[in-house]
Design a protein around this motif. Structure first.
Motif: not given
Lengths: 304, 374
Positions: A57-61, A85
């Motif tokens: 659960y990582i965001e494509a920040r 992501w």
């Protein structure tokens, strides 16, 4: 004696390493940053996640898009671990070297066979990956093939450095063989130990050691432990054999502590991957550390 | 404007899952989003009717086309008064092999103006988009056109982009390029736990010159509201639309699985409203939202916003004002299922249907794992 020859090559090689041009690497997880650094110490590596983060659960920040824009190669796990992501990052970074099917996108899981591949999966089974269990990074037997494949890939990207990369690769393999021999010895004493886990993060290593993960705090892969599932676990006869509750440092402690309070079992919180702490800052040290902790609890349980 | 409700369309959609059944590497990623709700009262500027209903059901196919292109097709099914409408929301190709971090997208797609517009509705944290979006962009503006994006070689993330659309997704007109937009977006991390993104967008509607638009506006406005088509044509337009957005996210150790706080806000401003408008006439709106995911499966959120509008009536404009506050509680069993309870409070001048309402919504998806952006 193969071993001796390799050793000689290793020692000679150390003196003769040429300077490396900085290759820019985007590592999805710290374990791949560690392997890349072992092969190309001067690489400019951006590690997208840490041991404190759940890699599913990582965001494509923005900072990650920016790092991927700059990179020459992305080194990731694959097998859908980063499905939430990585595709968004690849698409937004529009880096034409880092695209599916290009040499600039390296998936470790594609280099080895995976545990528990499924012909049929659906999500009622939880977040199960059809390719198999992607948490391969702690498997002493699978890592050498991954390192070889990664060395091939890096050497193809930086042909001028091929000689140096090959030397580092051999050095790594020698060190790994020695470490593996030590771990195998430890495994004989750990065999038959039974633990409670949360998710399959440590699964490959536990299997290799002959340690049985007989209870999983997750009701289904990827779902957080629920009160009802924990009560079921408490009533599970398999719990009698369990000597230790083992969770990863990114996971919330509360479920494990709850079970511990009901059973008086010890809870061990270990980094699921390489950290920047000296005792776990390489994969080899991390595996040694995990085995040490398991041995410690095993001894305590036997003598206490 | 893009609803072609057809039985054949429906037949095609029902046949697709059958052909998927034989898993094959060549098959595209298929994903389906189910959205249903209960809404206690009518509300102003809403795209969801009172009562029990279906929201935005989506079927999406995507895949690499070859080593240089990838494509996506998204059909949205909506049901109004017993009729099922199939709308084509996305049908685009995107390049994957351009140099200098350039990318080109062509076909039908969501415009990337603002923070929310480029996102799919099912990614939202609230049942409906903010009032300013519903009024000025029809919730989500999509259209047929071409986009060019460039990532600048700067240490921080900085994207600039331009889009050209035929414009019929916003208003009728004869211009070949009815709408164009330019936008820029920057962002970075402040620490391991904090990251941010800011954007500026400009949208030019070139079709508002011709007088026919206002007629359509004044005459059909009420009907539009009754039907509440999800995002087909905005109800309030201006030749120029300016948007500014800011997002800040916090998650301890960057581990957004266990906890995350998201603050976001946008400001929208439209002027040059048409032939009969004076130079002072404008539409203006904003919202600010805070969403706190306090456990892996639970989140709470509050959003407040306002929109001040000019409603066209033949040769003059009437003032309208809508202030809206939403409070939301969401539960996600897994990454793929969300049930949401929301209370919306509206205060309005010049709207007949403004009211307070409780809404209960589910958003569920199956099929391919969608990758979500920041």
């Amino acid at each position: 004696m193969d071993f001796k020859r390799l050793f000689a090559a290793t020692l000679l090689g150390l003196a003769a390493l040429p300077a490396q041009a900085a290759i820019k690497v985007f590592a999805c997880e710290p374990e791949w940053a560690d392997l890349t650094r072992a092969l190309v110490p001067d690489a400019d590596i951006h590690t997208a996640t840490s041991a404190r983060q759940d890699p599913h659960y990582i965001e494509a920040r923005p900072s990650l898009i920016s790092a991927m824009r700059r990179a020459h190669i992305a080194v990731c796990t694959g097998a859908s671990l980063e499905a939430g992501w990585l595709p968004a990052l690849i698409s937004r970074a529009s880096n034409r070297e880092i695209q599916p099917g290009k040499p600039g996108l390296f998936f470790a899981a594609e280099q080895v066979s995976l545990h528990q591949p499924h012909n049929h999966v659906d999500r009622s089974m939880g977040d199960v990956h059809p390719e198999g269990d992607p948490h391969i990074h702690l498997d002493p037997d699978r890592l050498p093939s991954i390192v070889n494949a990664l060395a091939d890939r890096l050497a193809a990207l930086a042909p001028d450095d091929e000689h140096a990369i090959r030397l580092r690769q051999r050095q790594w393999q020698v060190r790994w063989k020695l470490e593996t021999a030590k771990w195998r010895e430890a495994a004989t004493s750990l065999e038959g130990l039974s633990v409670a886990v949360q998710h399959s993060n440590f699964g490959y290593l536990l299997r290799w050691l002959g340690v049985e993960p007989s209870i999983d705090l997750e009701p289904k892969p990827g779902l957080p432990p629920s009160a009802s599932h924990l009560s079921e676990a408490l009533a599970d006869p398999a719990l009698d054999r369990v000597r230790l509750i083992l969770i990863a440092s990114y996971q919330g402690e509360r479920p494990a502590q709850w079970l511990a309070s009901k059973t008086e079992l010890p809870v061990e919180i270990l980094p699921g991957t390489v950290t920047d702490q000296p005792e776990t800052d390489t994969l080899a040290k991390l595996i040694s550390h995990i085995i040490d902790r398991l041995e410690h609890h095993h001894r305590t349980a036997e003598h206490g | 404007m893009y609803n072609l409700y057809t039985r054949t369309g429906f037949a095609v959609l029902t046949l697709l899952p059958l052909s998927m059944a034989q898993a094959n590497e060549m098959n595209p990623d298929v994903s389906v989003v189910l959205d249903g709700f209960y809404k206690q009262n009518h509300t102003a500027l809403s795209h969801r009717e009172k009562g029990i209903g279906l929201g935005h059901s989506e079927l999406s196919l995507s895949a690499p086309i070859d080593d240089l292109f990838e494509g996506r097709l998204t059909a949205a099914l909506e049901s109004h008064e017993g009729e099922t409408e199939v709308g084509l929301e996305e049908a685009f190709l995107q390049t994957t092999g351009m140099p200098y971090n350039l990318s080109v997208r062509g076909g039908r797609f969501f415009s990337q103006v603002g923070y929310l517009n480029g996102r799919h509705l099912h990614e939202d944290d609230f049942v409906e988009r903010p009032a300013a979006y519903r009024a000025l962009l029809g919730s989500h503006y999509f259209d047929d056109g071409l986009r060019l994006n460039l990532l600048l070689p700067t240490p921080v993330y900085w994207q600039i982009g331009a889009e050209a659309f035929n414009g019929n997704g916003l208003s009728e007109g004869d211009e070949d390029i009815g709408v164009y937009t330019i936008n820029t977006r920057i962002g970075s991390d402040i620490s391991t736990s904090q990251s941010w993104q800011a954007g500026l967008s400009y949208l030019r509607n070139r079709q508002l010159h011709d007088g026919e638009h206002e007629e359509e506006h004044g005459g059909e406005h009420e009907e539009h509201e009754e039907h509440g088509h999800g995002g087909h044509g905005a109800e309030y337009l201006g030749e120029n639309l300016y948007m500014a957005d800011l997002v800040w996210k916090w998650a301890p150790d960057g581990n957004n699985r266990s906890q995350q706080l998201t603050l976001s806000g946008e400001y929208l401003y439209a002027d040059e409203l048409g032939e009969h408008a004076s130079s002072d006439d404008r539409h203006e709106g904003w919202y600010a939202s805070a969403v706190y995911q306090f456990a892996p499966q639970w989140s709470v959120g509050v959003r407040h916003g306002q929109v001040e509008l000019k409603e066209a009536h033949g040769d003059h404009f009437d003032d309208q004002n809508l202030e809206e506050t939403d409070v939301m509680l969401g539960w996600s069993r897994s990454h793929f299922s969300t049930v949401r309870l929301q209370y919306t409070h509206q205060e309005a001048d010049g709207f007949e249907k403004a009211d307070n309402t409780v809404m209960l919504q589910y958003v569920m998806s199956f099929g391919a794992h969608g990758a979500h952006g920041f």
